[in-house]
Every structure is written in structure tokens, then in C-alpha cells.
Design a protein around this motif. Structure first.
Motif, mmCIF file in Angstrom:
data_model
loop_
_atom_site.group_PDB
_atom_site.id
_atom_site.type_symbol
_atom_site.label_atom_id
_atom_site.label_comp_id
_atom_site.label_asym_id
_atom_site.label_seq_id
_atom_site.Cartn_x
_atom_site.Cartn_y
_atom_site.Cartn_z
ATOM 1 N N PHE A 31 57.128 -0.671 19.761
ATOM 2 C CA PHE A 31 56.986 -1.804 20.673
ATOM 3 C C PHE A 31 57.295 -3.108 19.960
ATOM 4 O O PHE A 31 56.720 -3.402 18.916
ATOM 5 N N PHE A 32 58.207 -3.902 20.553
ATOM 6 C CA PHE A 32 58.614 -5.154 19.946
ATOM 7 C C PHE A 32 59.275 -6.025 20.998
ATOM 8 O O PHE A 32 59.772 -5.532 22.024
ATOM 9 N N HIS A 33 59.270 -7.341 20.740
ATOM 10 C CA HIS A 33 59.869 -8.301 21.653
ATOM 11 C C HIS A 33 61.361 -7.995 21.791
ATOM 12 O O HIS A 33 62.081 -7.917 20.808
ATOM 13 N N GLY A 34 61.796 -7.833 23.034
ATOM 14 C CA GLY A 34 63.194 -7.513 23.291
ATOM 15 C C GLY A 34 63.406 -6.085 23.723
ATOM 16 O O GLY A 34 64.470 -5.734 24.226
ATOM 17 N N SER A 35 62.380 -5.267 23.547
ATOM 18 C CA SER A 35 62.454 -3.873 23.973
ATOM 19 C C SER A 35 61.757 -3.707 25.319
ATOM 20 O O SER A 35 60.811 -4.432 25.630
ATOM 21 N N SER A 36 62.215 -2.742 26.105
ATOM 22 C CA SER A 36 61.556 -2.445 27.377
ATOM 23 C C SER A 36 60.487 -1.377 27.219
ATOM 24 O O SER A 36 59.938 -0.887 28.202
ATOM 25 N N SER A 37 60.162 -1.044 25.979
ATOM 26 C CA SER A 37 59.193 0.029 25.730
ATOM 27 C C SER A 37 57.821 -0.271 26.304
ATOM 28 O O SER A 37 57.057 0.647 26.603
ATOM 29 N N TYR A 38 57.488 -1.565 26.469
ATOM 30 C CA TYR A 38 56.168 -1.921 27.003
ATOM 31 C C TYR A 38 55.928 -1.321 28.387
ATOM 32 O O TYR A 38 54.784 -1.151 28.814
ATOM 33 N N LEU A 39 57.001 -0.999 29.094
ATOM 34 C CA LEU A 39 56.857 -0.412 30.425
ATOM 35 C C LEU A 39 56.188 0.960 30.373
ATOM 36 O O LEU A 39 55.708 1.461 31.387
ATOM 37 N N HIS A 40 56.163 1.577 29.189
ATOM 38 C CA HIS A 40 55.543 2.889 29.042
ATOM 39 C C HIS A 40 54.054 2.805 28.733
ATOM 40 O O HIS A 40 53.365 3.826 28.693
ATOM 41 N N LEU A 41 53.556 1.593 28.460
ATOM 42 C CA LEU A 41 52.139 1.439 28.127
ATOM 43 C C LEU A 41 51.259 1.594 29.369
ATOM 44 O O LEU A 41 51.627 1.139 30.456
ATOM 45 N N PRO A 42 50.077 2.217 29.199
ATOM 46 C CA PRO A 42 49.543 2.827 27.986
ATOM 47 C C PRO A 42 50.092 4.233 27.770
ATOM 48 O O PRO A 42 50.342 4.963 28.735
ATOM 49 N N LEU A 43 50.253 4.598 26.517
ATOM 50 C CA LEU A 43 50.710 5.941 26.162
ATOM 51 C C LEU A 43 49.489 6.837 25.976
ATOM 52 O O LEU A 43 48.891 6.883 24.909
ATOM 53 N N LEU A 44 49.132 7.532 27.029
ATOM 54 C CA LEU A 44 47.864 8.269 27.052
ATOM 55 C C LEU A 44 47.905 9.571 26.263
ATOM 56 O O LEU A 44 46.858 10.177 26.046
ATOM 57 N N LYS A 45 49.078 9.994 25.837
ATOM 58 C CA LYS A 45 49.161 11.265 25.116
ATOM 59 C C LYS A 45 49.664 11.096 23.684
ATOM 60 O O LYS A 45 49.919 12.084 23.002
ATOM 61 N N GLU A 46 49.822 9.861 23.238
ATOM 62 C CA GLU A 46 50.312 9.615 21.884
ATOM 63 C C GLU A 46 49.157 9.289 20.947
ATOM 64 O O GLU A 46 48.245 8.552 21.310
ATOM 65 N N LEU A 47 49.227 9.819 19.740
ATOM 66 C CA LEU A 47 48.187 9.575 18.750
ATOM 67 C C LEU A 47 48.483 8.362 17.872
ATOM 68 O O LEU A 47 47.658 7.996 17.035
ATOM 69 N N ALA A 48 49.651 7.774 18.048
ATOM 70 C CA ALA A 48 49.997 6.605 17.250
ATOM 71 C C ALA A 48 51.082 5.812 17.969
ATOM 72 O O ALA A 48 51.880 6.360 18.720
ATOM 73 N N VAL A 49 51.081 4.510 17.730
ATOM 74 C CA VAL A 49 52.144 3.642 18.229
ATOM 75 C C VAL A 49 52.530 2.692 17.103
ATOM 76 O O VAL A 49 51.743 2.433 16.188
ATOM 77 N N ARG A 50 53.739 2.189 17.173
ATOM 78 C CA ARG A 50 54.200 1.212 16.193
ATOM 79 C C ARG A 50 54.409 -0.119 16.895
ATOM 80 O O ARG A 50 55.088 -0.204 17.913
ATOM 81 N N LEU A 51 53.834 -1.158 16.326
ATOM 82 C CA LEU A 51 53.946 -2.504 16.862
ATOM 83 C C LEU A 51 54.691 -3.361 15.844
ATOM 84 O O LEU A 51 54.311 -3.435 14.678
ATOM 85 N N ARG A 52 55.772 -3.998 16.300
ATOM 86 C CA ARG A 52 56.533 -4.906 15.442
ATOM 87 C C ARG A 52 56.473 -6.302 16.039
ATOM 88 O O ARG A 52 56.760 -6.486 17.220
ATOM 89 N N VAL A 53 56.085 -7.271 15.225
ATOM 90 C CA VAL A 53 55.898 -8.632 15.718
ATOM 91 C C VAL A 53 56.652 -9.623 14.853
ATOM 92 O O VAL A 53 56.742 -9.471 13.636
ATOM 93 N N LYS A 54 57.219 -10.641 15.494
ATOM 94 C CA LYS A 54 57.815 -11.752 14.770
ATOM 95 C C LYS A 54 56.716 -12.746 14.422
ATOM 96 O O LYS A 54 55.791 -12.972 15.194
ATOM 97 N N THR A 55 56.834 -13.375 13.259
ATOM 98 C CA THR A 55 55.865 -14.360 12.812
ATOM 99 C C THR A 55 56.483 -15.756 12.863
ATOM 100 O O THR A 55 57.660 -15.920 13.184
ATOM 101 N N ASP A 56 55.701 -16.760 12.506
ATOM 102 C CA ASP A 56 56.213 -18.131 12.442
ATOM 103 C C ASP A 56 56.912 -18.410 11.115
ATOM 104 O O ASP A 56 57.508 -19.482 10.942
#
Length: 309
Positions: A31-56
Motif C-alpha cells: 500500500f502506497f500513495h499512487g496505488s489503487s491497492s487501498y480499494l482492497h482494504l481491509p484484507l481480512l485473510k492476510e497475515l501481513a501488509v506492507r505500507l510505504r509512505v513518503k516523508t517530508d
């Protein structure tokens, strides 16, 4: 209670995230800004997710730096348990607090500057898997490292709370892996006595920042009532001596309304999920918002500038 440091470090297998990248149809867990992956949230059957964030922060080429957090969640271990998985509003809140200037809430840095450094600067209610707490703690740590400040190295910057003990376990593991200065405590955010006790033990003057996303029972259409419990909760937790203290709340559309009448709180700013490309699956305006509240200021008090983005 504050969880003890774990004796072992858990690592993700890289192949777990194979195929989870921009341009691949299997946007299951990255999951990261620019991806449409957020449409799949919440992932009720996944044991892990990866979050990528831009900083200042920027690199030598002027490119904004990115941080990556691999987060454990309960997934199928607890079907439909709201506290054990990442939800869209928590994802949105994480993207925002990872880069306050870019998001449009520079007051986060001002609130930190005015905060009592001997206590946690922020508290998150209903923290779930801890994504916003972790990203904010990392943001505050980067800001702190740029200043000469005498603080203990083991000082927690964010206190993540939840009613579910298994959620606190997840937060602790995720914060440990992410090297984030996050402490945990079990709390029922709808119990005012618990909140008073929490404040007394961790931040007697209150916290500089309060985070929350889709908090059941607190976020609803009756929040416009100045006597609604949301405002009582914030009155307990927010530092009344910090002129930049603020509550940052991520929510679905129309679930929080600014208080009417002579309320103790005012809406400083409201940010749409569109800012992070979180439109609906039909390409319509985002269903998600971030509302930023501060204590109401009298005419002779210093007040951050209000705006709507």
C-alpha cells in the motif's frame, strides 16, 4: 500497561510480497500513495501488509524519501475483528502523518515543539495494528533528530491504545520491527474514567496530538452537538497549555460534524482522501476525510490559521 520488549525479532519473507507492486494486478498487500491497492482494504485473510509512505525529507537529488513498514495483522486468525487488520482510514491517516508538510498539517511539528518532552507527545485511540502511531512516531523521531533536545533514548513518542489485548501485541511487534518509539496500553476510549487515568499517568497536562480513525461510538452524525462525547474525550486528552495541540481524526464522509454553538473545539482543517488519490472504485470523490480540530481560541489568543483543502 506498557508492553515489555520482545525477546525475538520477527522478519517477513520477501517472497510474501511478490507481485505486490505498481502495475501488477495482484495488489494484495502493498500500500502506497499512487496505488489503487487501498480499494482492497481491509484484507481480512492476510497475515501481513506492507505500507510505504513518503516523508517530508529529501535526498541529495531533491526526491522525497520513502519509509517502508511491514505490519503483522491477525487476518484469518480472527475473522472480521476490526482491531486486527489495517483499515482504509488508518491507511489514510498514516500517509498524512508521515509527511505533515506535504499533507497540509505543519502544525504537527509546532505541537511537538511546544510539547513536554518528558512524556509521550501523542496518543492514538483504537490504534488497531498501529500504523498511524508508528508512522507518526517515526516522523517525530526524524524531526527530533534535527534538533538538539535532551530526551531519554527510550522515551516513547506515541502512546498507542486499544481495548483489544491482541491488538496491543500486534502494535508492539510492528513498532519493534519498525524501530518506532511507541508504547502501548489497554484502554476503552469510550470510558471517561479510563481516559482521565491514562492522562494522569502518562501526560498530566495532556497530549500535544490525539490520533483516531473510524472510532466506533465516537464518530457519528450527532457530533455537531457540543456536548457529544467526542469533544469531552478531546477535552480530557488534549494539552490545554499547548497552543498548537490538535486532534487528527480520519473518518468516512459525514461521520464527524464540527460542533455547533460555543464549543471548546473548532475545525482547523479538513483534508479529502483525494489528496492521496483515494477515490472510490468508480472514480468518484473519496469517501474518506481527515478532520483536524484544535481548542477554540479567544480573540486575544494565538491561533493557527484555519483553512480547508
Amino acid at each position: 500497561m506498557t508492553s515489555d520488549e520482545p525477546t525475538t525479532t520477527l522478519h517477513f519473507q520477501e517472497h510474501y510480497f511478490d507481485g505486490c507492486s505498481l502495475g501488477n494486478s495482484r495488489l494484495c498487500c502493498d500500500f502506497f500513495h499512487g496505488s489503487s491497492s487501498y480499494l482492497h482494504l481491509p484484507l481480512l485473510k492476510e497475515l501481513a501488509v506492507r505500507l510505504r509512505v513518503k516523508t517530508d525529507d529529501k535526498d541529495s537529488q531533491g526526491v522525497f524519501l520513502e519509509e517502508r513498514y511491514d505490519l503483522h495483522q491477525d487476518g484469518f486468525l480472527r475473522h472480521y475483528d476490526t482491531s486486527g487488520v489495517l483499515w482504509p482510514t488508518a491507511y489514510l491517516l498514516s500517509l498524512c502523518v508521515a509527511a505533515p508538510n506535504a499533507c497540509g498539517i505543519p502544525e504537527i511539528y509546532q505541537a511537538m515543539a511546544e510539547a513536554n518532552k518528558s512524556h509521550p507527545i501523542a496518543v492514538e485511540l483504537g490504534a488497531g495494528v498501529g500504523a498511524p502511531s508508528i508512522t507518526l512516531a517515526r516522523t517525530l523521531e526524524r524531526a527530533r533528530s534535527q534538533k538538539v533536545q535532551q530526551v531519554k533514548n527510550d522515551q516513547a513518542l506515541v502512546l498507542a491504545t486499544d481495548k483489544a489485548l491482541h491488538a496491543l501485541d500486534l502494535i508492539h511487534v510492528n513498532a519493534y520491527i519498525s524501530k518506532a518509539a511507541v508504547a502501548t496500553e489497554q484502554i476503552d476510549h469510550f470510558d471517561l474514567l479510563h481516559l482521565e487515568s491514562l492522562k494522569e499517568r502518562h501526560a498530566p497536562n495532556g497530549f500535544a496530538i490525539v490520533l483516531g480513525s473510524s472510532l466506533q461510538e465516537l464518530f457519528n452524525v450527532t457530533a455537531h452537538d457540543e456536548n457529544h462525547q467526542l469533544w469531552t474525550t478531546l477535552d480530557i486528552l488534549l494539552d490545554s497549555y499547548n497552543p498548537y495541540a490538535l486532534a487528527i481524526l480520519a473518518h468516512s464522509v459525514d461521520t464527524i460534524a464540527p460542533p455547533e454553538g460555543q464549543s471548546s473545539f473548532q475545525l482547523l482543517r479538513q483534508l479529502s482522501g483525494d489528496k492521496f488519490d483515494m477515490s472510490t472504485r468508480f472514480g468518484e470523490t473519496s469517501d474518506f476525510f481527515i478532520s483536524v480540530f484544535t481548542r477554540s481560541k479567544t480573540s486575544d489568543e494565538k491561533s493557527p490559521q484555519s483553512a480547508e483543502l
